[in-house]
Each structure stands twice: as structure tokens, then as C-alpha cells.
Design a protein around this motif. Sequence first.
Motif, short mmCIF file in Angstrom:
data_model
loop_
_atom_site.label_atom_id
_atom_site.label_comp_id
_atom_site.label_asym_id
_atom_site.label_seq_id
_atom_site.Cartn_x
_atom_site.Cartn_y
_atom_site.Cartn_z
N ARG A 1 3.65 13.80 0.10
CA ARG A 1 4.01 14.00 1.50
C ARG A 1 2.77 14.51 2.22
NH1 ARG A 1 8.96 17.71 1.96
NH2 ARG A 1 7.48 19.17 1.05
N LEU A 2 2.35 13.79 3.24
CA LEU A 2 1.10 14.08 3.93
C LEU A 2 1.37 14.55 5.35
CD1 LEU A 2 -0.82 10.81 2.91
CD2 LEU A 2 -0.60 12.94 1.60
N ARG A 3 0.83 15.71 5.69
CA ARG A 3 0.83 16.19 7.08
C ARG A 3 -0.63 16.31 7.48
NH1 ARG A 3 4.17 19.98 4.51
NH2 ARG A 3 6.43 19.67 4.80
N TRP B 1 -6.98 7.77 15.65
CA TRP B 1 -6.74 8.36 14.33
C TRP B 1 -6.38 7.25 13.35
CZ3 TRP B 1 -7.76 13.33 13.25
CH2 TRP B 1 -7.44 13.81 11.97
N SER B 2 -6.98 7.28 12.16
CA SER B 2 -6.67 6.30 11.13
C SER B 2 -6.54 6.99 9.79
CB SER B 2 -7.76 5.22 11.06
OG SER B 2 -8.99 5.79 10.62
N MET B 3 -5.75 6.38 8.91
CA MET B 3 -5.60 6.90 7.56
C MET B 3 -5.68 5.74 6.58
SD MET B 3 -2.60 9.27 5.82
CE MET B 3 -1.33 7.99 5.89
N ASP B 4 -6.61 5.80 5.63
CA ASP B 4 -6.78 4.78 4.61
C ASP B 4 -6.37 5.34 3.25
OD1 ASP B 4 -7.85 2.86 6.38
OD2 ASP B 4 -9.83 3.82 6.25
N LEU B 5 -5.68 4.52 2.46
CA LEU B 5 -5.18 4.93 1.15
C LEU B 5 -5.79 4.08 0.05
CD1 LEU B 5 -1.37 5.19 2.01
CD2 LEU B 5 -2.96 7.09 1.79
N THR B 6 -6.18 4.72 -1.05
CA THR B 6 -6.59 4.03 -2.27
C THR B 6 -5.75 4.58 -3.41
OG1 THR B 6 -8.87 3.79 -1.49
CG2 THR B 6 -8.49 3.55 -3.86
N LYS C 1 0.43 3.65 -1.62
CA LYS C 1 0.88 2.80 -0.53
C LYS C 1 1.89 3.55 0.34
CE LYS C 1 4.60 0.56 -3.19
NZ LYS C 1 5.17 -0.74 -3.61
N PRO C 2 1.93 3.28 1.64
CA PRO C 2 2.87 3.97 2.52
C PRO C 2 4.30 3.54 2.26
CG PRO C 2 1.69 2.25 3.71
CD PRO C 2 1.05 2.33 2.36
N VAL D 1 4.01 8.68 0.92
CA VAL D 1 3.33 7.60 0.21
C VAL D 1 3.67 7.67 -1.27
CG1 VAL D 1 1.44 7.65 1.89
CG2 VAL D 1 1.19 8.87 -0.28
N SER D 2 3.67 6.51 -1.92
CA SER D 2 3.93 6.45 -3.35
C SER D 2 2.64 6.11 -4.09
CB SER D 2 5.00 5.41 -3.67
OG SER D 2 4.58 4.11 -3.29
N ILE D 3 2.47 6.72 -5.26
CA ILE D 3 1.29 6.45 -6.08
C ILE D 3 1.50 5.17 -6.87
CG2 ILE D 3 -0.19 7.35 -7.93
CD1 ILE D 3 0.64 10.16 -7.08
N GLU D 4 0.53 4.30 -6.84
CA GLU D 4 0.64 3.05 -7.59
C GLU D 4 0.60 3.34 -9.09
OE1 GLU D 4 -2.61 0.78 -6.14
OE2 GLU D 4 -1.68 0.38 -4.18
#
Length: 287
Positions: A23-25, A39-44, A47-48, A63-66
Motif C-alpha cells: 500500500r503506497l501513500r 507527478w508520475s510513479m513507475d513500478l518494477t 503492478k498496480p 500494488v501487487s508484487i509479481e
Amino acid sequence: MLLTVTHTTRYTFAESVYHGLQRLRLKPKSTHGQEVLDWSMDLTGAKPEAHYDDQHFNHTDLVSIEPGAPEVVVTCQGTVRTIDNNGITGMHSGHMPLWCFLRPTPLTRAGNRVRQLVASVDADRENTLAFLHALSKAIGEQIEYVPGTTDSTTTAEQALTAGQGVCQDHAHVFLSAGRLLDIPMRYVGGYLKMDGQIDQEAGHGWAEAHVPGLGWIGFDISNAICPDERYIRVATGCDYSEAAPVTGIAMGAGETRLDVHLSVDEKLVGTQQQSSGSGGQQQAQGG
């Protein structure tokens, strides 16, 4: 003031993750003297899944972890325009009634040390604003700012007893003491542009108290000032746990290492300035 933020949070897992949620704030909102221009947020490695506003109107991303990902990297970048309101956030709004900010929490429940602190403050309690300034000063004198001496689970009572802590501990003691006198109090997590430096050790935390006739007013005990245009508000809560930038679970991860890199800089008109910082610890505790 135009402030640019680059904030990278990296979780590295010792073993293969088969299920995980975070959970991201991390995204500020255009409100209370600030305007989010971009504002941008990139995930590696993740996934959202959903995004929503929580009970405090904090923008929240789930977000869930792959499965099998060796690490998760969350990179946020953005520009926020801020103004100096002398620490005044303004009148209360939102779904949470003011009485919710009077209740003690596990991190802010007052014990003997907090009660002794309140009794020792030599200020007129009928003048709420003057008393809060005196309380802020007293906390700063009794808790030395020493990074690494506490963590995200340290209570106000523990920090006051130890006499050492970071911004989170200063804020929790302030919340605990104010609530003893029936003053609504809340925790604020966000970003601070420190004078003379771009790279920051971590996100910052401070407190807000609700004063009749003025509304919410910020107090940064660690820096002995009320927040000004160098501050970006991201999330609020009854204590740090409700405003933490990153919380979650990772099943099968084994030992997890957390690295946080943060830079906050002033963007001058017609120029672009950006860099990266260093530092951080589990649950992205502020300092």
C-alpha cells in the motif's frame, strides 16, 4: 516555490516471493497551500491493482508484487508549487470528525513521562497556540535528534524515556501530549527541502494541531519551526502508521532489504534541476 521530488524505494528479497501486496501513500494532492503540477510513479517487479482515497483523503495506490520478482522498485517524480501560510493548513474538512484526532493510539498513548512533560510546560493552557509552541520547544529540548536510535514501532513514551529519536518521535510525543489536553492532533508525512542540500536521508514527518479560529496548524519539532514553502504534505493520520509511505506483506521473501533514495530541490523558472539522494529503512520511516 517550485519543488521537484525524486523518490525511489527499493525492496530486495533474499528468496522468491510467491505473493505480496504493498500500500503506497506517495502522491501528494493539490490542497492546503500546494499545487501538484505533475507527478508520475513507475513500478518494477510489481503492478498496480487499485487506487483510492483512504479515510484521511490520502491518495493510496495498492500494488501487487509479481511472483518470483527479486526486487520491487517504486520511483516517483514530480513538481509541486507551494506557498508559505505560516504553518496554517486551515479549517478541518473530510469524513473524519475532529474527535477522532483526540483518541490515543498504540504509538501515542500517554504514560507517566508524557504526563510529566505536559505538567512541566510553563505556559498558559488557555492560550492554546502559545502553549503548543512552548510544548514543541520542550519536546525538542528533551528528545535529542539522533538518527537510527528508534524505528517505526517506537512509541511516544519510549522515545521520551530514551531522550533520543527522529522526527517521527518528536511528532508522536507532541500528539500524545496535546491529546491529554483535548486538543485534536494529527501526524503529517511528506517531503522537506533542507537548506543547502538536495539529497535527503528520508521523507519527513511533523505534526498538526487544531486550534479554534485558525484550524490545523503545523509544528515541526525537529527543526523548531512551523512548516513553510519548503514542505510538501503527502499523507496525514492519527499517527505514523496511518500515514506511512509504504506498508505491505511479501510471502516467502525471507530477509528483505530496503533502500530509499530521495532528492528535493527548488526548480528555478526556465531551468531543470534534479538529482538523487540516499538513505532509508524499513517502512520508510521519516527523519
